[in-house]
Structures are given as structure tokens and as C-alpha cells.
Design an enzyme around this catalytic site. Structure first.
Site, mmCIF file in Angstrom:
data_model
loop_
_atom_site.group_PDB
_atom_site.id
_atom_site.type_symbol
_atom_site.label_atom_id
_atom_site.label_comp_id
_atom_site.label_asym_id
_atom_site.label_seq_id
_atom_site.Cartn_x
_atom_site.Cartn_y
_atom_site.Cartn_z
ATOM 1 N N ASP A 86 0.860 -1.189 0.000
ATOM 2 C CA ASP A 86 0.000 0.000 0.000
ATOM 3 C C ASP A 86 0.894 1.237 0.000
ATOM 4 O O ASP A 86 1.935 1.250 0.666
ATOM 5 C CB ASP A 86 -0.877 -0.021 1.270
ATOM 6 C CG ASP A 86 -2.041 0.961 1.233
ATOM 7 O OD1 ASP A 86 -1.820 2.137 0.862
ATOM 8 O OD2 ASP A 86 -3.146 0.560 1.596
ATOM 9 N N TYR B 218 -14.820 7.199 -12.741
ATOM 10 C CA TYR B 218 -14.569 6.126 -11.780
ATOM 11 C C TYR B 218 -15.109 4.799 -12.321
ATOM 12 O O TYR B 218 -14.396 3.796 -12.399
ATOM 13 C CB TYR B 218 -15.227 6.474 -10.435
ATOM 14 C CG TYR B 218 -15.342 5.291 -9.519
ATOM 15 C CD1 TYR B 218 -14.205 4.699 -8.977
ATOM 16 C CD2 TYR B 218 -16.591 4.728 -9.215
ATOM 17 C CE1 TYR B 218 -14.318 3.580 -8.148
ATOM 18 C CE2 TYR B 218 -16.702 3.634 -8.392
ATOM 19 C CZ TYR B 218 -15.563 3.053 -7.869
ATOM 20 O OH TYR B 218 -15.672 1.955 -7.064
ATOM 21 N N ASP C 137 -23.996 10.771 -10.178
ATOM 22 C CA ASP C 137 -24.802 9.887 -9.314
ATOM 23 C C ASP C 137 -25.998 9.298 -10.058
ATOM 24 O O ASP C 137 -26.918 10.042 -10.417
ATOM 25 C CB ASP C 137 -25.362 10.692 -8.129
ATOM 26 C CG ASP C 137 -24.500 10.603 -6.889
ATOM 27 O OD1 ASP C 137 -23.592 9.757 -6.847
ATOM 28 O OD2 ASP C 137 -24.758 11.378 -5.953
HETATM 29 N N1 UDP Z 1 -24.935 11.574 -0.382
HETATM 30 C C1 UDP Z 1 -25.547 12.738 0.081
HETATM 31 N N2 UDP Z 1 -24.815 13.565 0.899
HETATM 32 C C2 UDP Z 1 -23.532 13.277 1.300
HETATM 33 C C3 UDP Z 1 -22.930 12.082 0.825
HETATM 34 C C4 UDP Z 1 -23.669 11.257 -0.018
HETATM 35 O O1 UDP Z 1 -26.697 13.039 -0.245
HETATM 36 O O2 UDP Z 1 -22.938 14.065 2.027
HETATM 37 C C5 UDP Z 1 -25.691 10.673 -1.264
HETATM 38 C C6 UDP Z 1 -25.058 10.469 -2.613
HETATM 39 O O3 UDP Z 1 -25.501 11.442 -3.524
HETATM 40 C C7 UDP Z 1 -25.534 9.057 -2.978
HETATM 41 C C8 UDP Z 1 -25.661 8.359 -1.642
HETATM 42 O O4 UDP Z 1 -25.722 9.396 -0.657
HETATM 43 O O5 UDP Z 1 -26.796 9.106 -3.571
HETATM 44 C C9 UDP Z 1 -24.482 7.454 -1.310
HETATM 45 O O6 UDP Z 1 -23.294 8.188 -1.539
HETATM 46 P P1 UDP Z 1 -21.872 7.682 -1.070
HETATM 47 O O7 UDP Z 1 -20.895 8.770 -1.392
HETATM 48 O O8 UDP Z 1 -21.942 7.196 0.338
HETATM 49 O O9 UDP Z 1 -21.589 6.400 -1.964
HETATM 50 P P2 UDP Z 1 -21.589 6.208 -3.574
HETATM 51 O O10 UDP Z 1 -23.021 5.903 -3.942
HETATM 52 O O11 UDP Z 1 -21.053 7.435 -4.188
HETATM 53 O O12 UDP Z 1 -20.725 5.012 -3.774
#
Ligand code: UDP
Length: 306
Positions: free
Chosen positions: A16, A125, A269
């Protein structure tokens, strides 16, 4: 993962660069600090150990950051992976478990998403993970490198025994952010978009406990080391929760209210990601130990409190 493998009697070497991880999180086995961009370090690693398999977790994972800075993601997730695979080829290590993602599916055409769902990532990503899956298939055909690709939905929770949990800086994930906001240790939680085409307007995700992810990796390693063919599996609980529902669970678990505000959608998203993980259940008898969101959030909360 290292702890679980050690407990099962395996010898593990962790490699790592500590760009996002912590030396003290690796409490057992051997640790080598190095980067996948350093081919000499990789040669030194592979020439001094005989590995049965590699579990490749070394990826950057923040969707929004990948949209703003794709070069970082293609460099790290793709070029780094190519360097790793080349070292594996050179030293005759032919088994790899790869951390892929639900993000390879893009905006779902149907949910729950099975492994046959069309693949069309909508952010860099997801592209890096999708491309790596393609590369793994070509490397298998040409070089005999076998892989198990595990497509995680939302990895969450913490080590139930304590001591290990999410430690990102900055923290971007919903559950730790919600808990920190409730605890007064973080800013107010911004909900990214409440105008999605979902019942309450917020995004729906399928949260899976890290222990259940690790169990699947153990099964994958056993499969590869005993000569099994390459596979790809979704890993989720098959249950979707909206951002607002996660906030409610967080409030119940910690007994405090989560201060929230509404903000714009976050780039990249998809509105709804829910896994159909019946293939890995059927093939390997995998089943989650901590399927309930309550348990996942409880473990995350214990970690925050500790
Ligand atoms: N999310 C949010 N506010 C935050 C962080 C995340 O509304 O401060 C939402 C984000 O838009 C997604 C969900 O929570 O719909 C999960 O996001 P996270 O970043 O935990 O994981 P990801 O889905 O990106 O892998």
C-alpha cells in the site's frame, strides 16, 4: 480482509502506498509500503514472495472527484492496475480478485441489477473499473490470468469487533457523514438532490457490510486457488434505501437528530442502484451476515464513538 485471512491461517502481505490508508490499520501480516506506479517496487515485492493470489483493492473511489479530475482516476485505477497485472504476469501469479463496482452499470435500465445488465458507466470512476474488467478478460484469453471480479454496491459498516472503520480524509460517504453531523463532529449533512425520480426524491443505494464483502473475497480466493474459472459477481443485499431513509436509520441508531440541508445533485450519481446478488448466493452459498441497514449503521456508529 487481512485480519480475516490471517484468522483463517493464510499468510498475507499488504502492499500500500498509504495515500489513503493507514499503517496502523494493518495489524497483522507483513506490510510493504509502495506504489503501483513504482515498477521496481512491484518487482521487488513479487521477487521476494511467492503469492498464490492477489486481492486488488488499490483504487480511488470517489465518483464526484473522478468527474472533476479524471486523469487522477485513469492514472491510478488503470495504469496502476496494468503495472500490477504486468508484475503478476512476469512472476507467474495467475489469480486475482478485483474490486469492481455497481458504477459499471451506469443508469440502471431495471432494478435489481443482475450481472447481465447492460454496462454503460456514466462517470470516470465507473469507466476505470469497467475497462479493468475488459482488460482482465483479454489477459485471461492471452496469458491465462484468472480473475474473480466482485462488483460492490455501497460498501459500509465497520469491523464489528471495533478498531477498524472508515477513515477517509475528506470523508465523502453518506453514513459516516450523517453520523458525524448528528454527533456535532462534522458539518450539516447536505442531501445531494431531492428531485430524483424515486419515491422520496433522493437517491437509492444498496448498502453492504464490509464483513460480508470480505466473506465473498475469501470464497473467491478459495475458488481461484482450487483452479476455478473466472467469474463476475454483484455484491449487495438486494434492498435499496433512499438517502432520507439512511438518515432516519442513523438517527434511530445514534439517538440524535441529523441536521440536514438540501443541495444540488452530485455529478455522476445514478438515481437508483440495487443489486441482484443471487448468482453468488447460488454458486457459492454466500449470504450476508449483516444484511440489515440497522446493523451496518450500528457498527459504523460504534466506530465513530470509539
Ligand atoms: N450523499 C448525500 N450527501 C452526502 C454524501 C452522499 O446526499 O454528504 C448521497 C449520494 O448522492 C448518494 C448516496 O448518498 O446518492 C451514497 O453516496 P456515497 O458517497 O456514500 O456512496 P456512492 O453511492 O457514491 O458510492
Amino acid at each position: 480482509m487481512v485480519r480475516m485471512l490471517n484468522a483463517l491461517g493464510h499468510e498475507v502481505v499488504t502492499f500500500d502506498d498509504l495515500s489513503a490508508g493507514f499503517r496502523d490499520a494493518v495489524s497483522s501480516g507483513k506490510f510493504v509500503q509502495g506504489s503501483l506506479h513504482d515498477k521496481l517496487a512491484l518487482s521487488a515485492l513479487f521477487s521476494t514472495h511467492r503469492f498464490d493470489a492477489v486481492v486488488h483493492f488499490a483504487g480511488m473511489i470517489v465518483v464526484g472527484e473522478s468527474v472533476r479530475d479524471p486523469a487522477k482516476y485513469y492514472q491510478n485505477n488503470l495504469v496502476g492496475t496494468l503495472n500490477l497485472l504486468d508484475a503478476m504476469r512476469t512472476y507467474g501469479v495467475n489469480n486475482v480478485v478485483f474490486s469492481s463496482t455497481a458504477a459499471i452499470y451506469g443508469v440502471p435500465q431495471y432494478v435489481p441489477i443482475d450481472e447481465q445488465h447492460p454496462q454503460a458507466p456514466i462517470n470516470p470512476y465507473g469507466m476505470t473499473k469497467w475497462m479493468t474488467e475488459r482488460i482482465l478478460r483479454d489477459y485471461e484469453a492471452a496469458y491465462g490470468l484468472r480473475s474473480v471480479v466482485l462488483r460492490y454496491f455501497n460498501a459500509a459498516g465497520a469491523d464489528p469487533d471495533g478498531g477498524l472503520g472508515e477513515r477517509h480524509d475528506p470523508e465523502t460517504h453518506l453514513i459516516p457523514r450523517a453520523l458525524r453531523a448528528a454527533n456535532g463532529e462534522g458539518p450539516v449533512l447536505t442531501i445531494f438532490g431531492a428531485d430524483y425520480d424515486t419515491p422520496d426524491g433522493t437517491c437509492i443505494r444498496d448498502y453492504i457490510h464490509i464483513v460480508d464483502l470480505c466473506d465473498a473475497h475469501v470464497l473467491a480466493l478459495q475458488h481461484l486457488v482450487s483452479g476455478g474459472e473466472s467469474r463476475a459477481y454483484n455484491l449487495g443485499n438486494g434492498q435499496g434505501y433512499s438517502v432520507k431513509e439512511v438518515v432516519q436509520v442513523a438517527e434511530r441508531v445514534c439517538g440524535k437528530s441529523v441536521p440536514i440541508e438540501y443541495g444540488p445533485r452530485r455529478a455522476g450519481d445514478p438515481p437508483r442502484l440495487v443489486a441482484d446478488a443471487s448468482r453468488i448466493r447460488r454458486d457459492w452459498g454466500w449470504s450476508p451476515r449483516f444484511a440489515s441497514l440497522e446493523q451496518i449503521v450500528e457498527h459504523a456508529w460504534q466506530w465513530e464513538v470509539n
